[in-house]
Design a protein around this motif. Structure first.
Motif, PDB file in Angstrom:
ATOM      1  N   LEU A 242       0.828  -1.204   0.000  1.00 47.95           N
ATOM      2  CA  LEU A 242       0.000   0.000   0.000  1.00 47.95           C
ATOM      3  C   LEU A 242       0.866   1.260   0.000  1.00 47.95           C
ATOM      4  N   LEU A 243       1.939   1.246   0.789  1.00 48.65           N
ATOM      5  CA  LEU A 243       2.868   2.385   0.800  1.00 48.65           C
ATOM      6  C   LEU A 243       3.499   2.593  -0.563  1.00 48.65           C
ATOM      7  N   TRP A 244       3.974   1.515  -1.161  1.00 48.76           N
ATOM      8  CA  TRP A 244       4.635   1.622  -2.457  1.00 48.76           C
ATOM      9  C   TRP A 244       3.645   2.119  -3.517  1.00 48.76           C
ATOM     10  N   ALA A 245       2.444   1.535  -3.523  1.00 46.99           N
ATOM     11  CA  ALA A 245       1.449   1.922  -4.531  1.00 46.99           C
ATOM     12  C   ALA A 245       1.008   3.371  -4.352  1.00 46.99           C
ATOM     13  N   SER A 246       0.768   3.792  -3.120  1.00 49.92           N
ATOM     14  CA  SER A 246       0.322   5.171  -2.902  1.00 49.92           C
ATOM     15  C   SER A 246       1.446   6.173  -3.189  1.00 49.92           C
ATOM     16  N   GLY A 247       2.675   5.817  -2.849  1.00 53.37           N
ATOM     17  CA  GLY A 247       3.807   6.692  -3.166  1.00 53.37           C
ATOM     18  C   GLY A 247       4.040   6.797  -4.661  1.00 53.37           C
ATOM     19  N   THR A 248       3.922   5.673  -5.341  1.00 47.72           N
ATOM     20  CA  THR A 248       4.086   5.662  -6.796  1.00 47.72           C
ATOM     21  C   THR A 248       2.965   6.449  -7.473  1.00 47.72           C
ATOM     22  N   ALA A 249       1.748   6.334  -6.935  1.00 48.44           N
ATOM     23  CA  ALA A 249       0.621   7.103  -7.485  1.00 48.44           C
ATOM     24  C   ALA A 249       0.869   8.600  -7.326  1.00 48.44           C
ATOM     25  N   TRP A 250       1.404   8.988  -6.156  1.00 50.50           N
ATOM     26  CA  TRP A 250       1.713  10.408  -5.961  1.00 50.50           C
ATOM     27  C   TRP A 250       2.778  10.869  -6.948  1.00 50.50           C
ATOM     28  N   LEU A 251       3.836  10.065  -7.119  1.00 47.22           N
ATOM     29  CA  LEU A 251       4.891  10.433  -8.073  1.00 47.22           C
ATOM     30  C   LEU A 251       4.314  10.626  -9.469  1.00 47.22           C
ATOM     31  N   PHE A 252       3.454   9.715  -9.855  1.00 49.68           N
ATOM     32  CA  PHE A 252       2.833   9.793 -11.178  1.00 49.68           C
ATOM     33  C   PHE A 252       2.005  11.072 -11.303  1.00 49.68           C
ATOM     34  N   ALA A 253       1.189  11.353 -10.279  1.00 49.03           N
ATOM     35  CA  ALA A 253       0.341  12.553 -10.323  1.00 49.03           C
ATOM     36  C   ALA A 253       1.178  13.829 -10.279  1.00 49.03           C
ATOM     37  N   HIS A 254       2.275  13.803  -9.534  1.00 50.62           N
ATOM     38  CA  HIS A 254       3.103  14.998  -9.367  1.00 50.62           C
ATOM     39  C   HIS A 254       3.965  15.279 -10.595  1.00 50.62           C
TER      40      HIS A 254
ATOM     41  N   PRO B 216      14.817   5.726  -2.549  1.00 47.71           N
ATOM     42  CA  PRO B 216      14.881   4.450  -1.825  1.00 47.71           C
ATOM     43  C   PRO B 216      13.500   3.811  -1.665  1.00 47.71           C
ATOM     44  N   GLY B 217      12.451   4.639  -1.627  1.00 46.92           N
ATOM     45  CA  GLY B 217      11.103   4.083  -1.520  1.00 46.92           C
ATOM     46  C   GLY B 217      10.746   3.212  -2.712  1.00 46.92           C
ATOM     47  N   LEU B 218      11.122   3.664  -3.899  1.00 41.85           N
ATOM     48  CA  LEU B 218      10.875   2.848  -5.088  1.00 41.85           C
ATOM     49  C   LEU B 218      11.681   1.555  -5.063  1.00 41.85           C
TER      50      LEU B 218
END
Length: 145
Positions: free
Chosen positions: A17-29, A117-119
């Motif tokens: 969930l952390l990875w998916a939500s962080g990746t979604a934010w990166l994509f949106a940003h 590092p999160g990715l």
């Protein structure tokens, strides 16, 4: 010192969930033109990301108490364990800085120090899990004897 199935499943679900939500934010940003509602995606993904991060902090405490200390004493999987612990501590610190640091330069540095590092965390976690499985298996030499 293998984690219980229940704790492992919570950890994996929270990390996913952390990875998916962080990746979604990166994509949106970084690709706002690719999504018509990127502002809503960025906001929602950060709310989910923050909540999941709080849960992961609790789970990490359980892992330290139930897993890391015993494995450290047994001298098992120390390198990958230290790497994953260091990355998680770094993510917590940079996450804090993203929330509280003032100034755009500090936030930009904290952001890159957080999402890079999160990715990579799924790769690091998989490495730690595989190394742990290998350390539990009898060596090929022992099978011959």
């Amino acid at each position: 010192m293998r984690l219980t199935l229940n704790l492992r499943l919570w950890l994996y679900a929270c990390a996913a969930l952390l990875w998916a939500s962080g990746t979604a934010w990166l994509f949106a940003h970084y690709f706002p033109s690719a999504r018509p509602h990127s502002d809503g995606l960025a906001s929602t993904s950060m709310k989910i990301h923050g909540g999941a991060a709080m849960l992961l902090l609790v789970l990490a405490g359980a892992v330290v108490a139930l897993h890391a200390r015993g494995a450290w004493r047994e001298r098992k999987n120390r390198v990958s364990g230290l790497v994953i612990a260091t990355v998680l501590i770094g993510l917590a610190v940079t996450g804090y800085l993203l929330y509280y640091a003032g100034g755009e330069t500090a936030r930009a540095l904290a952001s890159a120090g957080h999402w890079l590092p999160g990715l990579a965390l799924p790769v690091i976690g998989t490495w730690h899990g595989i190394a742990g499985r290998r350390s539990r298996q009898p060596s090929a030499r022992m099978k011959i004897l």
